[in-house]
Design a protein around this motif. Structure first.
Motif, PDB file in Angstrom:
ATOM      1  N   VAL A  37      -3.029   2.307   4.559  1.00 15.02           N
ATOM      2  CA  VAL A  37      -3.064   1.243   3.560  1.00 15.02           C
ATOM      3  C   VAL A  37      -1.661   1.009   3.001  1.00 15.02           C
ATOM      4  N   GLN A  59     -10.138  -0.027  -2.959  1.00  9.54           N
ATOM      5  CA  GLN A  59      -9.486   0.565  -1.798  1.00  9.54           C
ATOM      6  C   GLN A  59      -9.419   2.080  -1.926  1.00  9.54           C
ATOM      7  N   GLU A 155       1.892  -7.546   2.586  1.00 11.38           N
ATOM      8  CA  GLU A 155       0.818  -6.714   3.135  1.00 11.38           C
ATOM      9  C   GLU A 155       0.038  -6.033   2.013  1.00 11.38           C
ATOM     10  N   ALA A 159      -3.926  -6.649   1.453  1.00 11.34           N
ATOM     11  CA  ALA A 159      -4.868  -5.529   1.465  1.00 11.34           C
ATOM     12  C   ALA A 159      -5.648  -5.461   0.158  1.00 11.34           C
TER      13      ALA A 159
END
Length: 254
Positions: A37, A59, A155, A159
């Motif tokens: 991640v 997450q 990114e 995410a």
């Protein structure tokens, strides 16, 4: 590839009735934990730690990748300790354990030690011991293109937004968290160096603001002329403003 290895080990086969559901849950958990991640230091330090799992929003943070500037290095016979700063929070401790062969010469081993003021990408496992969070790195590589900083932040945003949308109620499925929006606003239209300078200035909460000398000190790998040109651009675009003199600045959105 992972599925093939898993099947060959035999653990993916259901051996008896009543055990299929737990094995399925363990397989899903293993798959989720094996995802790398993209994160920031701030996310690592603020993630909830429960039942041996780190959660940042929706997450799970187990294997992570982050970019930052090396502030200090400490070598020992068994490991190398780095202090990494990505300007999103307090610096983070990163440990790289030596896994070289006993017959390998010491000269070869030192080739993987990076000096302070080097931008690096860290891939590793998030750990907590004694209330302190660290990353045990299995790979550290230098950043050769500053555009990689911008790509990494994008990114991180993607995410984070993907995790929020997957767990959101239907009426909120198109919404994005305020932290992600802040990062989008921070990145939009700025080069990696401009983003770094703005972040440094924004993190200074003193009355006089951040000095040009402080910025140059934190970005030693960047020429002072380039830093001053960046400050001039940010000022002309309204991102920052001078305070007590032409050497001190504050962010307009601080």
């Amino acid at each position: 590839m992972w599925n093939q290895d898993f099947n060959q080990s035999g653990f993916s086969q259901v051996q008896g009735g009543g055990f299929s559901t737990p094995q399925g849950d363990e397989k899903k958990k293993s798959k989720r934990s094996n995802n790398i991640v993209p994160v920031t230091v701030a996310q690592i330090l603020t993630a909830k730690h429960e039942d041996d799992a780190f959660m940042s929003g929706n997450q799970e943070l187990s294997q992570v990748t982050l970019l930052g500037l090396i502030k200090s290095v400490n070598e020992s016979p068994t490991r190398i300790d780095y202090v990494i700063d990505d300007m999103t929070g307090p610096p983070l401790d990163v440990r790289r354990f030596n896994d070289t062969d006993e017959n390998e010469e010491a000269e070869t081993q030192t080739q993987n030690v990076y000096a302070p003021n080097t931008y690096v990408r860290v891939n590793g496992l998030l750990r907590a011991f004694g209330g302190k969070r660290t990353v045990n790195a299995f790979k550290i590589s230098p950043v050769t293109d500053m555009n990689e900083l911008t790509c990494h932040m994008l990114e991180v945003i993607h995410a984070s937004a993907s995790g929020q949308q997957q767990h959101a109620q239907p009426i909120k499925s198109s919404s994005m968290g305020s932290n992600s929006m802040d990062m989008v606003e921070q990145i939009a239209g700025l080069s990696p160096l401009q983003m770094q300078v703005q972040t440094i200035i924004r993190s200074d909460h003193s009355e006089q603001g951040c000095s040009v000398d402080d910025i140059c000190q934190q970005l030693r790998s960047v020429a002072p002329k380039a830093i001053r040109e960046t400050i001039e651009f940010l000022s002309s675009e309204g991102h920052i403003y001078s305070t007590i003199d032409d050497e001190h600045f504050q962010a307009t959105d601080a």
